[in-house]
Motif scaffolding. Structure first.
Motif, PDB file in Angstrom:
ATOM      1  N   GLU A 159       0.854  -1.191   0.000  1.00  0.00           N
ATOM      2  CA  GLU A 159       0.000   0.000   0.000  1.00  0.00           C
ATOM      3  C   GLU A 159       0.891   1.243   0.000  1.00  0.00           C
ATOM      4  O   GLU A 159       1.777   1.391   0.848  1.00  0.00           O
ATOM      5  CB  GLU A 159      -0.924   0.003   1.222  1.00  0.00           C
ATOM      6  N   MET A 160       0.653   2.154  -0.937  1.00  0.00           N
ATOM      7  CA  MET A 160       1.520   3.324  -1.105  1.00  0.00           C
ATOM      8  C   MET A 160       0.640   4.549  -1.372  1.00  0.00           C
ATOM      9  O   MET A 160      -0.490   4.441  -1.835  1.00  0.00           O
ATOM     10  CB  MET A 160       2.461   3.136  -2.308  1.00  0.00           C
ATOM     11  N   GLY A 166      -3.717  10.208   6.453  1.00  0.00           N
ATOM     12  CA  GLY A 166      -4.123   8.817   6.325  1.00  0.00           C
ATOM     13  C   GLY A 166      -5.059   8.534   5.180  1.00  0.00           C
ATOM     14  O   GLY A 166      -5.421   7.377   4.936  1.00  0.00           O
ATOM     15  N   LYS A 167      -5.453   9.567   4.436  1.00  0.00           N
ATOM     16  CA  LYS A 167      -6.367   9.379   3.310  1.00  0.00           C
ATOM     17  C   LYS A 167      -5.576   9.170   2.020  1.00  0.00           C
ATOM     18  O   LYS A 167      -4.461   9.680   1.877  1.00  0.00           O
ATOM     19  CB  LYS A 167      -7.285  10.585   3.174  1.00  0.00           C
ATOM     20  N   PRO A 168      -6.134   8.428   1.065  1.00  0.00           N
ATOM     21  CA  PRO A 168      -5.429   8.191  -0.195  1.00  0.00           C
ATOM     22  C   PRO A 168      -5.134   9.494  -0.936  1.00  0.00           C
ATOM     23  O   PRO A 168      -5.993  10.370  -1.051  1.00  0.00           O
ATOM     24  CB  PRO A 168      -6.410   7.317  -0.988  1.00  0.00           C
ATOM     25  N   GLY A 169      -3.874   9.622  -1.415  1.00  0.00           N
ATOM     26  CA  GLY A 169      -3.482  10.779  -2.200  1.00  0.00           C
ATOM     27  C   GLY A 169      -3.660  10.519  -3.684  1.00  0.00           C
ATOM     28  O   GLY A 169      -4.186   9.471  -4.100  1.00  0.00           O
ATOM     29  N   PRO A 170      -3.206  11.450  -4.520  1.00  0.00           N
ATOM     30  CA  PRO A 170      -3.414  11.315  -5.973  1.00  0.00           C
ATOM     31  C   PRO A 170      -2.680  10.121  -6.582  1.00  0.00           C
ATOM     32  O   PRO A 170      -3.093   9.622  -7.637  1.00  0.00           O
ATOM     33  CB  PRO A 170      -2.889  12.651  -6.527  1.00  0.00           C
ATOM     34  N   ASN A 171      -1.601   9.678  -5.949  1.00  0.00           N
ATOM     35  CA  ASN A 171      -0.846   8.537  -6.472  1.00  0.00           C
ATOM     36  C   ASN A 171      -1.061   7.274  -5.635  1.00  0.00           C
ATOM     37  O   ASN A 171      -0.205   6.393  -5.590  1.00  0.00           O
ATOM     38  CB  ASN A 171       0.649   8.881  -6.515  1.00  0.00           C
ATOM     39  N   TYR A 172      -2.219   7.199  -4.990  1.00  0.00           N
ATOM     40  CA  TYR A 172      -2.484   6.088  -4.085  1.00  0.00           C
ATOM     41  C   TYR A 172      -2.517   4.741  -4.809  1.00  0.00           C
ATOM     42  O   TYR A 172      -3.112   4.617  -5.894  1.00  0.00           O
ATOM     43  CB  TYR A 172      -3.820   6.302  -3.377  1.00  0.00           C
ATOM     44  N   GLU A 173      -1.854   3.762  -4.203  1.00  0.00           N
ATOM     45  CA  GLU A 173      -1.920   2.381  -4.665  1.00  0.00           C
ATOM     46  C   GLU A 173      -2.371   1.527  -3.485  1.00  0.00           C
ATOM     47  O   GLU A 173      -1.722   1.536  -2.438  1.00  0.00           O
ATOM     48  CB  GLU A 173      -0.555   1.906  -5.165  1.00  0.00           C
ATOM     49  N   PRO A 174      -3.472   0.794  -3.630  1.00  0.00           N
ATOM     50  CA  PRO A 174      -4.021   0.083  -2.476  1.00  0.00           C
ATOM     51  C   PRO A 174      -3.220  -1.138  -2.039  1.00  0.00           C
ATOM     52  O   PRO A 174      -3.487  -1.697  -0.977  1.00  0.00           O
ATOM     53  CB  PRO A 174      -5.419  -0.332  -2.959  1.00  0.00           C
ATOM     54  N   GLY A 175      -2.256  -1.534  -2.861  1.00  0.00           N
ATOM     55  CA  GLY A 175      -1.532  -2.757  -2.531  1.00  0.00           C
ATOM     56  C   GLY A 175      -2.330  -3.991  -2.908  1.00  0.00           C
ATOM     57  O   GLY A 175      -3.376  -3.910  -3.556  1.00  0.00           O
ATOM     58  N   MET A 176      -1.840  -5.131  -2.470  1.00  0.00           N
ATOM     59  CA  MET A 176      -2.476  -6.400  -2.824  1.00  0.00           C
ATOM     60  C   MET A 176      -2.644  -7.259  -1.591  1.00  0.00           C
ATOM     61  O   MET A 176      -1.938  -7.090  -0.590  1.00  0.00           O
ATOM     62  CB  MET A 176      -1.605  -7.159  -3.843  1.00  0.00           C
ATOM     63  N   GLU A 177      -3.588  -8.177  -1.680  1.00  0.00           N
ATOM     64  CA  GLU A 177      -3.670  -9.249  -0.699  1.00  0.00           C
ATOM     65  C   GLU A 177      -2.909 -10.439  -1.256  1.00  0.00           C
ATOM     66  O   GLU A 177      -3.235 -10.930  -2.342  1.00  0.00           O
ATOM     67  CB  GLU A 177      -5.121  -9.636  -0.429  1.00  0.00           C
TER      68      GLU A 177
END
Length: 551
Positions: A159-160, A166-177
């Motif tokens: 997650e990046m 703590g909120k998602p920014g413009p380049n948010y990547e949720p990561g993976m399970e």
């Protein structure tokens, strides 16, 4: 999705997910592929590369490596500097007493061991793993566990791009399970996922609390005339005295390099103790200063060390997951060694997981793994020395040398500890005393030649954190540092952190607690020692933190 998560993530399935690219995790991955090349295995490492977050002494007992890769010499493992000389001193302020080797139990001897950079050993192990088609992903911080009912089913990684709030920014990547039939937790000391499992499943019930030390290390390039490759020196005594337990290590590598390290046990009572400055003061002892003068420091780092030993090993398995290496607390304190046990635990976990998968199982408890740790080579290593640390904590250095030495000798000869099993008692946080009951300690100012201020030294850990992300050092109650810790304990976070992360700033409106998380070297001392247990260390985004070249 993980429990409580509202974020949709892609998922990947593996037979085994390994969290942590240290000696335990990499050994597990290699052994799994040795047993069955068809198994799908992934190793997730939060550092920017394998080895970037590895810090260890280290004199390596090769028993784990011998089991894992018997022909490691032929394969070019970076394990070449064999111990030639083994010294032990008790220091006073101006001199030292040499303790002869002959009274020490054979288990204390370093002859036949190797002085290594464990960071470089792990880089080599990663190459061996990748040659077996293990998927190795550095820069992938595992920020959460994935549960499926009562079992651990995987982890959230990568997650990046979160903003400071703590909120998602413009380049948010949720990561993976990343899901697995089994998840092996090999994060190192006081890892955030291991801590969650120990709490959630009450794994420490019936066991002593884990004990810790803070280990600080510098690499120096010294005058070639003073270099003695293969020389190992350990010291106890000055400058710590009665303020704290601990000691030093000085290891001569090839290439005119010397490792200088200092360990302070974190069960000290006086909140004015400043472990980093004890380390800097130590280097001015004549024995050390003579060696380092004319040289230059080229790297610095710090890491917590598990010191509880046999009594403090928690239950190691939960449905779907197991604790490996320093996540389980497998360091042999008097030997100052844990890498061999980390590797052996990785091998044992891999063998248990591979057998379970071959039998068609998934997500249950790897009870064979726990049995092997306690009844096999790791248990045989830790049981005989189990009283050294608690004796030291309760009665002091000299009693530990005498009583602990006697107990180790008898155990070495007979397999029986005449002193039974001493208890550790309080946690290191609970051991912290009130500031009013202890005298402040005056530390000499660093001279910039042998000793250095913290922030200068942190620059030699090559630490970097993306500043826009949320602070990964979470306060359960933001008021406690000033309202409780400052008046009662002189806010010890200002001193116990070896990277200068925590400050008390005097403003017009009064004192203010400041967290400089960009400096954090991921040692976890704050999570361990804070007397109010108010600081929770969590993973920053992947790749952030120190970038150790060869620690």
């Amino acid at each position: 999705m993980s429990e409580g998560s509202q974020i949709e993530r892609e998922s990947m399935d593996y037979d085994v997910v390994v969290v942590g690219g240290g000696p335990a995790g990499l050994s597990a991955a290699i052994r799994l592929k040795q047993i069955n090349p068809e198994l799908s295995v992934v190793v997730l490492e939060k550092g920017s590369e394998i080895g970037a977050h590895i810090l260890s002494g280290a004199v390596l007992d090769t028993s784990g490596l011998d089991r894992l890769i018997p022909d490691w010499k032929d394969r070019g493992a970076p394990v070449t500097t064999e111990v030639q000389e083994d010294n032990f001193y008790i220091l006073g302020e101006a001199g030292q007493i040499r303790v002869p080797n002959w009274p020490m139990p054979p288990l204390m001897s370093n002859h036949g061991k190797y002085i290594v950079s464990m960071g470089n050993v792990c880089r080599w192990l990663a190459e061996q793993a990748e040659a077996l088609e293990v998927e190795v992903f550095p820069g992938m911080a595992c920020s959460a566990l994935v549960y499926d009912g009562g079992r651990v089913a995987g982890v959230v990684a990568g997650e990046m791009g979160l903003e400071a709030d703590g909120k998602p920014g413009p380049n948010y990547e949720p990561g993976m399970e990343l899901r697995g039939k089994y998840v092996l937790i090999a994060e190192g000391v006081r890892g955030s996922l291991a801590k969650e499992l120990i709490w959630k499943y009450s794994l420490s019930d019936g066991h002593d609390p884990q004990k810790f030390g803070i280990g600080m290390k510098e690499i120096w390039e010294i005058d070639p005339k003073k270099a003695r490759p293969g020389t190992v020196t350990h010291t106890m005594g000055w400058p710590l005295g009665k303020n704290a337990g601990g000691g030093s290590f000085i290891y001569h590598l090839e290439g005119n390099q010397v490792v200088v390290g200092f360990v302070v046990h974190l069960n000290y009572a006086n909140p004015h103790v400043y472990p980093y400055m004890e380390f800097q003061r130590f280097k001015h002892h004549p024995l050390v200063a003579e060696l380092l003068e004319g040289g230059k420091r080229v790297a610095y780092g710090a890491r917590a060390i598990s010191e509880g030993g046999w009594q403090s090993i928690p239950k190691l398995t939960v449905p779907g997951a197991a604790l490996l290496g320093c996540s389980a607390g497998l360091v042999n304190v008097p030997r100052i060694k844990g890498n061999h046990n980390a590797m052996l635990s990785g091998i044992a976990a891999a063998e248990a997981a591979a057998a379970a998968i071959a039998a068609g199982r998934a997500g249950d408890e790897l009870t064979d793994y726990e049995a092997e740790v306690r009844g096999g080579a790791i248990g045989k290593d830790l049981r005989p020395v189990r009283n050294v640390k608690p004796i030291w904590s309760k009665l002091g250095l000299w009693a530990s040398l005498a009583l602990g030495g006697f107990d180790m000798w008898v155990a070495n000869l007979t397999g029986w500890n005449p002193l039974g099993s001493w208890k550790h008692g309080k946690t290191d946080a609970e051991a912290t005393g009130k500031a009013a009951d202890h005298k402040p300690i005056a530390y000499p100012k660093p001279d910039g030649k042998l000793s250095f201020d913290r922030l200068t030294n942190v620059s030699f850990s090559f630490t970097n954190h993306e500043e826009s992300q949320p602070c990964h050092l979470r306060l359960r109650d933001p008021s406690i540092p000033i309202r409780v810790n400052l008046p009662e304990y002189a806010e010890p976070a200002q001193r116990y952190c070896p990277a200068g992360v925590y400050e008390v700033i005097e403003d017009q409106d009064g004192p203010r607690f400041q967290i400089n998380f960009q400096n954090c070297v991921h040692c976890k001392t704050c999570d361990i020692k804070d007397p109010s247990q108010n600081i929770n260390w969590t993973t920053p985004q992947g790749g952030d933190g120190p970038n150790y070249p060869n620690m």
